[in-house]
Scaffold this active site. Sequence first.
Site, short mmCIF file in Angstrom:
data_model
loop_
_atom_site.label_atom_id
_atom_site.label_comp_id
_atom_site.label_asym_id
_atom_site.label_seq_id
_atom_site.Cartn_x
_atom_site.Cartn_y
_atom_site.Cartn_z
N HIS A 81 0.82 -1.21 0.00
CA HIS A 81 0.00 0.00 0.00
C HIS A 81 0.85 1.26 0.00
O HIS A 81 1.97 1.27 0.54
CB HIS A 81 -1.00 0.01 1.16
CG HIS A 81 -0.40 0.01 2.53
ND1 HIS A 81 -0.10 1.18 3.21
CD2 HIS A 81 -0.08 -1.00 3.38
CE1 HIS A 81 0.38 0.89 4.41
NE2 HIS A 81 0.41 -0.43 4.54
N ASP A 83 -0.28 4.44 1.08
CA ASP A 83 -0.58 5.46 2.09
C ASP A 83 0.19 5.19 3.37
O ASP A 83 0.66 4.07 3.62
CB ASP A 83 -2.08 5.51 2.37
CG ASP A 83 -2.62 4.24 3.01
OD1 ASP A 83 -2.25 3.15 2.52
OD2 ASP A 83 -3.40 4.33 3.97
N ASP A 144 6.16 1.49 6.47
CA ASP A 144 4.84 0.87 6.38
C ASP A 144 3.98 1.73 5.46
O ASP A 144 3.36 2.68 5.90
CB ASP A 144 4.23 0.77 7.78
CG ASP A 144 2.85 0.17 7.80
OD1 ASP A 144 2.46 -0.45 6.81
OD2 ASP A 144 2.14 0.35 8.81
N GLU A 178 -4.97 1.79 2.80
CA GLU A 178 -4.92 0.59 3.65
C GLU A 178 -4.95 0.96 5.12
O GLU A 178 -5.58 0.28 5.93
CB GLU A 178 -3.66 -0.22 3.34
CG GLU A 178 -3.60 -1.59 4.00
CD GLU A 178 -2.94 -1.61 5.38
OE1 GLU A 178 -2.96 -2.65 6.04
OE2 GLU A 178 -2.39 -0.55 5.80
N GLU A 179 -4.31 2.06 5.47
CA GLU A 179 -4.18 2.45 6.87
C GLU A 179 -5.51 2.91 7.49
O GLU A 179 -5.62 3.00 8.70
CB GLU A 179 -3.13 3.55 7.04
CG GLU A 179 -1.71 3.12 6.70
CD GLU A 179 -1.11 2.15 7.70
OE1 GLU A 179 -1.82 1.77 8.66
OE2 GLU A 179 0.06 1.77 7.53
N ASP A 201 3.96 -6.50 3.68
CA ASP A 201 3.51 -5.48 4.62
C ASP A 201 3.76 -5.88 6.07
O ASP A 201 3.18 -5.31 6.98
CB ASP A 201 2.01 -5.21 4.39
CG ASP A 201 1.52 -3.94 5.07
OD1 ASP A 201 2.36 -3.09 5.40
OD2 ASP A 201 0.30 -3.81 5.26
N HIS A 383 4.08 3.64 12.56
CA HIS A 383 3.08 4.66 12.93
C HIS A 383 3.60 5.67 13.94
O HIS A 383 2.80 6.30 14.64
CB HIS A 383 1.80 4.02 13.47
CG HIS A 383 1.09 3.13 12.50
ND1 HIS A 383 -0.17 2.63 12.74
CD2 HIS A 383 1.46 2.64 11.30
CE1 HIS A 383 -0.54 1.87 11.73
NE2 HIS A 383 0.43 1.86 10.84
#
EC number: 3.4.11.4
Length: 414
Positions: A81, A83, A144, A178-179, A201, A383
């Site tokens: 992904h 994003d 990520d 995705e997030e 991922d 994150h």
Amino acid sequence: MIDKKHITDRFIKYITIDTESDPDNPAFPSTEKQWNLARVLVEDLKKIGMQEIELDENCYIMATLPSNITHRVPTIGFISHIDTSPDFTGKNVRPQLVENYQGNDIILNQEKNIILSPDYFEDLLQYKGQTIITTDGTTLLGADDKAGVTEIITAMEYLLKHPELKHGKIRICFTPDEEVGKGAHKFDVNKFDAEWAYTMDGSQIGELEYENFNAASAKVTIVGKIVHPGYAKGKMINSMHLANEFMSALPAAEVPEKTSGYEGFFHLHDMTGNVEKTILEYIIRDHDAHLFDERKKIIQKIAQDCNTRLGHEAITVEIKDQYFNMKEKIVPVMHIVDLVEEVMKDIGIVPLIKPIRGGTDGSQLSYMGLPCPNIFAGGHNFHGRFEYVPVESMIKATEVIVGIVQKVAKKNTI
């Protein structure tokens, strides 16, 4: 095999493009800036020689690496992904390279005294002697999942430059949002046209996952009654006090900070309230389908018991299923997991097969008819400001992709 500077430069190019998604925007994709990276990726795919490159109206990128063998083998895919998480800013990422890391504290930001220390993040110590890419302490890094994007493109480029490495048809896809849980919502499985796929991922080197949480959200709305506090006896109903009773009725040990492995939880992630109305926002998680259902019933029963005691409906609960454990869809085709384990062992990686304590696009895709286990991309501490990725882990992930397509060609002649 994989040029270290080349993969590093590609990764840095991608992470310095802000692609943070927005959970509060119903648009698709949820942020316009995701298109900025998507267009860059399309150009990079053209440059390396990929075919059937398509960026659709929903910001999904698909492309094909044609087969270079005469016999037919299953078409497989790789997915990542574009994003980054809205949990922490992804704007103005300033990566730092720590070469030949020696197990010491890494100063991310001298001015703000932000330090990445192995005293707290012990995993750092397994990367002594390697090159680690970190943040400057003011943003997340974006490994990520831009590490996964980087690895997939680098693997495709390597295969195109080495036609002596035999493989069948390979499909790749880069997804938005995705997030914020929407990464697979508009994924066209039929157009992707692969027998199975892998999301790149996961976190640390060696991770291989085919189990994830069953997940639901629960919105608990509590309605009280406001009366002047001087004349409130027998009349006022304070919704915040009822909220406290509701929270206290849930199992105290079954929260994220007290659980691990296969243990499920109730997680209160947001609450707003006053005397008249309080709203509790929960997520419910469990790997076991039966226990997952029981958790949803517990939430509902607490509300019912309170309403019965009060004699009216003060508490309402709205539960929405979000995704389910992909294990049910993977176990019938376990050879696609076994194959990756073999490849990892072939190139000296110790497989770490464990359940995901979260979700993945692969879960939804598996239920959409595309079995999709998850493979490590190499990053840690996603994150947040302490996110990092060893370059050597990205190289190994790229080698895993190359090894998978070769092994599929060799073992799955049909």
